[in-house]
Each structure stands twice: as C-alpha cells, then as structure tokens.
Design a protein around this motif. Sequence first.
Motif, short mmCIF file in Angstrom:
data_model
loop_
_atom_site.label_atom_id
_atom_site.label_comp_id
_atom_site.label_asym_id
_atom_site.label_seq_id
_atom_site.Cartn_x
_atom_site.Cartn_y
_atom_site.Cartn_z
N SER A 9 0.89 -1.07 -0.15
CA SER A 9 -0.04 -0.14 -0.04
C SER A 9 0.90 1.29 0.06
N ILE A 10 2.03 1.25 0.62
CA ILE A 10 2.86 2.29 0.71
C ILE A 10 3.32 2.53 -0.66
N VAL A 11 3.90 1.62 -1.37
CA VAL A 11 4.41 1.50 -2.50
C VAL A 11 3.54 2.07 -3.64
N ARG A 12 2.19 1.47 -3.40
CA ARG A 12 1.17 2.08 -4.45
C ARG A 12 0.77 3.63 -4.34
N ALA A 13 0.73 3.90 -2.78
CA ALA A 13 0.67 5.44 -2.70
C ALA A 13 1.86 6.28 -3.34
N THR A 14 2.79 5.74 -3.06
CA THR A 14 4.05 6.54 -3.51
C THR A 14 4.16 6.76 -5.23
N LEU A 16 1.57 6.57 -7.13
CA LEU A 16 0.20 7.11 -7.36
C LEU A 16 0.61 8.64 -7.13
N GLU A 17 1.19 9.13 -6.20
CA GLU A 17 1.81 10.32 -6.17
C GLU A 17 2.60 10.88 -7.27
N VAL A 54 11.23 -4.21 -1.61
CA VAL A 54 10.32 -2.97 -1.74
C VAL A 54 10.52 -2.24 -2.87
N ALA A 55 11.77 -2.00 -3.36
CA ALA A 55 12.06 -1.50 -4.65
C ALA A 55 11.45 -2.20 -5.91
N LEU A 56 11.89 -3.47 -5.62
CA LEU A 56 11.58 -4.53 -6.77
C LEU A 56 9.90 -4.50 -6.78
N SER A 57 9.23 -4.40 -5.78
CA SER A 57 7.67 -4.48 -5.73
C SER A 57 7.00 -3.09 -6.54
N ALA A 58 7.87 -1.97 -6.53
CA ALA A 58 7.52 -0.73 -7.40
C ALA A 58 7.57 -1.02 -8.98
N PHE A 59 8.51 -1.79 -9.36
CA PHE A 59 8.72 -2.01 -10.73
C PHE A 59 7.68 -3.09 -11.17
N ARG A 60 7.31 -4.02 -10.17
CA ARG A 60 6.55 -5.29 -10.56
C ARG A 60 4.88 -4.75 -10.53
N LEU A 61 4.65 -3.62 -9.90
CA LEU A 61 3.39 -3.21 -9.80
C LEU A 61 3.01 -2.63 -11.40
N ARG A 92 9.31 1.08 -19.92
CA ARG A 92 8.63 2.10 -19.53
C ARG A 92 8.36 1.90 -17.98
N ALA A 93 8.35 0.72 -17.64
CA ALA A 93 8.11 0.34 -16.24
C ALA A 93 9.49 0.57 -15.26
N LEU A 94 10.45 0.48 -16.04
CA LEU A 94 11.75 0.72 -15.49
C LEU A 94 12.01 2.16 -15.27
N LEU A 95 11.64 3.15 -16.12
CA LEU A 95 11.71 4.26 -15.99
C LEU A 95 10.75 5.16 -15.24
N THR A 96 9.35 4.57 -14.99
CA THR A 96 8.49 5.27 -14.48
C THR A 96 8.56 5.04 -12.99
N ALA A 97 9.08 3.70 -12.77
CA ALA A 97 8.94 3.59 -11.24
C ALA A 97 10.32 3.74 -10.54
#
Length: 277
Positions: A9-14, A16-17, A54-61, A92-97
């Motif tokens: 939820s923290i990663v998702r919120a970050t 989305l911000e 935690v970082a990997l979860s950002a990319f995998r989302l 795109r995922a690598l750059l965006t996350a």
Amino acid sequence: MLQPLMYESIVRATLLEDLGRAGDVTTDSIVPAGAVATARLSARKDGRVAGLEVALSAFRLLDPAMEAVVEHGDGADVPAGGCIATLRGSARALLTAERTALNLMGRMAGIATATRTLVRAVDGTRARIVCTRKTTPGLRVLEKAAVRLGGGSNHRFGLDDAVLIKDNHIAIAGGIRPAVERARAAIGHMVKVEVEVDTLDQLRELLELPVDAVLLDNMDPDTLRRAVELVDGRLLTEASGTVTLATVRPIAEAGVDMISCGWLTHSAPTLDIGLDM
C-alpha cells in the motif's frame, strides 16, 4: 521479515503520487510500449542493503513479469560501485518506477547503514542499538525493518504495544508511583511497563515498583554506571539522549542493556543508489 502485504500500500501510494493525473508523460511519449530494457541497480557508496524487495515491488506493480537477478540482497553489505541487482523488463516500467523505488530503498538503506555503524561501535558490550517512534509518517514499518536489517532492534512500534511512562505523564499523574499504579491497573498481563527517569533518586523510587524496564534519560556514562549498579539486573536498562557515534561506546561500556537513538530514523542520510540502463 516484511511481507508484501505490509508495504504494497505504501508503494502504491508513492507511485500514484508520482504518476498524478496523466501518468509518466515523458516516458510514455518517448519509449515504445513494447520496449524491453536491462538496468543495473548499484550502490554509489558503501552501505548495507535494505529495501530491495520494496523497490522491486514498485517495478513489478507496473510490470509483473519484471525479472531480477540479485547480487546483494537485503541485509548484505555492498561496496561503492557494487551491483545490487540487475533488472530486465518493460523499459517504461523501469523508467516510471525508478524514482519511487530509489526513494524508498535509499531511505531504508541509509537507516540500515547508520544502524550498522552504531552496532559495530558497541561490539563486545552487552548493549543493543534500538530505534524509537521518531519515524517518517507513513513509513514506520519500512524504517523499523531497516533498523533490523542494520543489526539493530526495535523499540515499541506504536502507542498500543507497550507502556512507556515519560516525564510529562509523571508530572500530570503527580509522581512516579501513581503513574505506575494507574498503568498497571489498566493494562493486560502481557503488556510491559517502562518508566523514564532523570535522576538516581527517581531510579531508587522506581525500583520499589512493579515495572519491567527503565529509560535512563540524558545521563553521562558515570551516572549510567551507577544506575546499572543500582538496578543490579532487576530491570532492563535503556540509555537515551545525545547518542552519537562519539558517545555510544562510553554509554555502552556503562553496562546498559539498550541504547535508543531517534536520529537513526529521523536523520540518517540516504544511501546513494542508482539505476543505470
């Protein structure tokens, strides 16, 4: 160990911000939707890895199929320039996350590295390095985990998992005894009680009461040593206040069980971590 449910939820919120209302307009306009890339996640300074999952979860989302080959996982020491992991997946995922992943991981790794430094400084003594509730709002679960990865231990996680009677509680209650008696009458049998004292006279009064630990606040090493002698193993002893790399060893050598440091989670410098295509 952190489970994904504890931080997603923290990663998702970050994310989305950062994505806002229109998404990554830079990446989406430049990089084709199907482009695949390989990126190297590396440390630009020596440190303790924390927050990789935690970082990997950002990319995998953003790309559930993102692949990662890990060379230095959470809890490992990495030298300056060392590769932490190699990632392959959607460009795109690598750059965006990227920024979300690096912000969270750099914060956690910085805390873990600072904790590691203090833990090494007290090596050979009985003292454990512990954190406090002085955490970044919304990031406590990550920052507490980072302390553990650095070799430290956690103090209470919130107001609900232990009683810590501090000077303001004592002032309002009218003394140490009534504060302890009221707390003991209200809590369950599994809840521990710790009381903050500023003087040896307060400590002597406390030793007559049913408590589990004492917080010895802002005492010099000589006073701490006398306090430990007075306690004589009857309570856990915690030293707090003005703890630095220069002072932590003398504090530990006074014989306390724990040394709490708020700056580990509110002021530790971020570890510089980069992502290079």
